[in-house]
Design a protein around this motif. Structure first.
Motif, PDB file in Angstrom:
ATOM      1  N   UNK A  45     -55.114 -35.587  54.248  1.00 31.96           N
ATOM      2  CA  UNK A  45     -54.923 -37.001  54.587  1.00 31.96           C
ATOM      3  C   UNK A  45     -53.521 -37.290  55.111  1.00 31.96           C
ATOM      4  N   UNK A  46     -52.505 -36.581  54.620  1.00 33.67           N
ATOM      5  CA  UNK A  46     -51.131 -36.942  54.974  1.00 33.67           C
ATOM      6  C   UNK A  46     -50.379 -35.833  55.697  1.00 33.67           C
ATOM      7  N   UNK A  47     -51.107 -34.780  56.071  1.00 29.06           N
ATOM      8  CA  UNK A  47     -50.438 -33.621  56.662  1.00 29.06           C
ATOM      9  C   UNK A  47     -49.603 -34.011  57.895  1.00 29.06           C
ATOM     10  N   UNK A  48     -50.132 -34.930  58.697  1.00 27.91           N
ATOM     11  CA  UNK A  48     -49.431 -35.321  59.931  1.00 27.91           C
ATOM     12  C   UNK A  48     -48.055 -35.912  59.668  1.00 27.91           C
ATOM     13  N   UNK A  49     -47.834 -36.388  58.440  1.00 29.15           N
ATOM     14  CA  UNK A  49     -46.588 -37.123  58.176  1.00 29.15           C
ATOM     15  C   UNK A  49     -45.658 -36.382  57.212  1.00 29.15           C
ATOM     16  N   UNK A  50     -45.916 -35.124  56.965  1.00 28.32           N
ATOM     17  CA  UNK A  50     -45.052 -34.368  56.048  1.00 28.32           C
ATOM     18  C   UNK A  50     -43.592 -34.413  56.515  1.00 28.32           C
ATOM     19  N   UNK A  51     -43.407 -34.414  57.841  1.00 35.54           N
ATOM     20  CA  UNK A  51     -42.043 -34.412  58.386  1.00 35.54           C
ATOM     21  C   UNK A  51     -41.250 -35.671  58.010  1.00 35.54           C
ATOM     22  N   UNK A  52     -41.939 -36.715  57.560  1.00 34.60           N
ATOM     23  CA  UNK A  52     -41.199 -37.918  57.166  1.00 34.60           C
ATOM     24  C   UNK A  52     -40.357 -37.664  55.914  1.00 34.60           C
ATOM     25  N   UNK A  53     -40.784 -36.709  55.091  1.00 38.84           N
ATOM     26  CA  UNK A  53     -40.061 -36.428  53.851  1.00 38.84           C
ATOM     27  C   UNK A  53     -39.417 -35.048  53.801  1.00 38.84           C
TER      28      UNK A  53
END
Ligand code: FAD
Ligand code: MLT
Ligand code: ZN
Length: 469
Positions: A433-441
């Motif tokens: 669900x959140x793989x696309x946004x891992x780079x945010x953290x």
């Protein structure tokens, strides 16, 4: 080799993949007759996540009964170039436990033995497929309890809880699963068995591989057994539901209780719309004679009755509207149900997008005010539901009224979280669900280190591909 599923993505046409005959024969040899299931109706149950948002397909469900059988399955699958999704209770909320790419489902349910509880240090070695509820029942016989508790307790497994580093209802006092892992046994993507179940408190003999597997979401190894520390179960408890007019007063009150209430075991936030939804679903009575915009559920425990100290803390609380407090087991459970039933009641409205995030405490109240506005600015017909573990700065942002694969709201909310210095996953994990946004953290250097670790333990990428990385 299994044919790929056509339903990659959230909702696609259901095409049932099949097992190639030679792969089937080799799996049967490893697993025996009870361990390999290809009946499409049985397999299908294991291909949909708890929320119903993630629907995949699989050629087979494998149900190994021992660590040796898990190693055999991994070795065979690796040789055939077939990927595997480890699955415990399938209560995960980020789409990590279901086969979205036609993978074989490796269910741990048959490895569910619960070993003797050590009288000296309260540790126990547990099969990865044992449920939290089963462990709690054994622990109770010894006056102990598992260190982590969550509403999915009758279904979630210890393997899944370690694999997700589960948080739950008592992190404010005891921390998440990782803090209580005293040993592990797992099979890596090469079929190697790693086992370190000594349970020694002091053991500085190199890398903490158990800590690494904890929170790895089935991408580095299949946990087969875990050794966990059980905790003493305090003799007395009091539970209060406290109403507030405003979010910032609720957050400030929790911060004050953390300092003043030694036995604070839980501090959970719910809002009026969620409480109304839960009460409408359950038919239970509102414990207050008027509505409050914000509620905090507080649990305090100790060997002596914690109610007097709790009453003093409430009396000293600024901005408090009203409180209902009880020490009786039945009424305590009814107050807890108002909080715990949120997940099921919201899911009944249609598969929500579940965004489980942490904010720094000084940004928590403003975030909770801002996020519903942000959601409707992106998708006007969407609805936001907020609840969670305010003691940890962890709020569950649930959004209903979105198509399963419409990620616009997810992106906007997770960017808001990261911009405020928060975490895009407090306790459920990244999953799919959140793989696309891992780079945010996580920095590019950190993600490169993740990839290197993944390659070392799962060189062919057969364990939960598409999850986390
Ligand atoms: P699954 O859902 O089967 O799997 C979860 C992930 O772990 C997947 O990536 C899977 O591949 C991997 N995995 C599972 N077993 C293994 C294994 N043996 N080896 C390697 N990888 C494995 N979570 C919280 O943190 N706090 C809560 O308060 C909370 N409350 C919940 C309440 C409800 C009603 C529900 C439905 C869920 C809740 N959850 C909560 C989420 C969920 O229960 C946890 O993430 C739990 O740890 C998942 O356990 P499971 O056995 O169901 O794992
Ligand atoms: C909870 O705290 O109830 C869980 O994490 C489940 C959810 O987020 O719905
Ligand atoms: Zn939670």
């Amino acid at each position: 080799v299994a044919t790929p599923a056509a339903s990659v993505g959230h909702h696609g046409p259901v095409v049932r993949p099949t097992l190639a005959p030679d792969l089937r024969a080799e799996l049967e040899e490893v697993l025996g007759p009870r361990g390999l299931v290809t009946d499409p109706d049985v397999v299908a149950v294991h291909t949909v996540d708890w929320t119903g948002r993630f629907r995949g397909s699989s050629p087979a469900l494998v149900r190994p009964a021992s660590t040796g059988e898990v190693a055999g399955v991994i070795e065979v699958c690796r040789r055939h170039g077939v990927s595997v999704v480890p699955q415990g209770g399938n209560t995960g909320l980020v789409g990590g436990s279901v086969p979205m790419g036609g993978e074989v489902v490796l269910a741990l349910g048959r490895i569910d033995d619960i070993g003797p509880v050590s009288g000296l240090d309260g540790q126990v070695t547990v099969g990865a497929g044992a449920t939290l509820g089963a462990l709690a029942a054994v622990a109770r016989e010894h006056g102990l309890r598992p260190p982590v508790d969550l509403a999915a307790r009758e279904t979630a497994t210890l393997g899944g809880m370690v694999a997700t580093n589960a948080g739950g209802l008592h992190v404010v006092r005891y921390g998440p699963m990782r803090h209580h892992l005293a040993g592990y046994e797992a099979v890596t993507g090469t079929g190697a068995v790693l086992s370190h179940l000594t349970g020694l408190v002091k053991d500085n003999t190199g890398y903490d591989l158990g800590g690494l597997l904890c929170g790895s979401e089935g991408t580095l190894g299949v946990l087969t057994r875990v050794r966990v520390r059980l905790l003493p179960d305090p003799a007395a408890r009091a539970v209060g539901l406290v109403g507030f007019e405003a979010l910032d007063a609720a957050v400030a009150a929790v911060a004050a209780w953390r300092r003043s209430l030694e036995g604070l075991e839980a501090a959970e936030i719910v809002l009026r719309d969620g409480v109304e939804l839960v009460l409408a679903t359950s038919g239970d009575r509102d414990p207050f004679d008027r509505p409050w915009p914000v509620y905090v559920l507080v649990e305090v425990a100790g060997d002596d009755d914690p109610a007097p100290a709790f009453a003093d803390a409430l009396a000293a609380t600024d901005g408090l509207g009203d409180a209902v407090v009880t020490s009786e087991p039945g009424p305590r459970a009814r107050l807890w149900a108002i909080r715990e039933e949120h997940t099921t009641a919201i899911n009944a409205l249609g598969a929500p997008h579940k965004l489980d995030v942490t904010l720094p405490l000084d940004a928590f109240a403003a975030f909770c005010v801002e996020v519903p506005r942000l959601v409707t600015s992106v998708v006007p017909e969407a609805r936001t539901w907020l609840f969670g573990h305010v003691g940890d700065g962890n709020v569950h942002v649930n959004v209903t009224g979105l198509a399963p694969d419409d990620d616009r709201v997810d992106e906007a909310v997770l960017e808001l979280v990261a911009g405020a210095g928060g975490s895009i996953s407090a306790e459920h994990g990244i999953g799919r669900a959140k793989r696309r946004w891992l780079h945010l953290n996580r920095t590019p250097a950190e993600i490169a280190a993740f990839v290197a670790i993944k390659r070392a333990l799962d060189p062919d990428g057969i364990l939960n591909p598409g999850v986390l990385l």
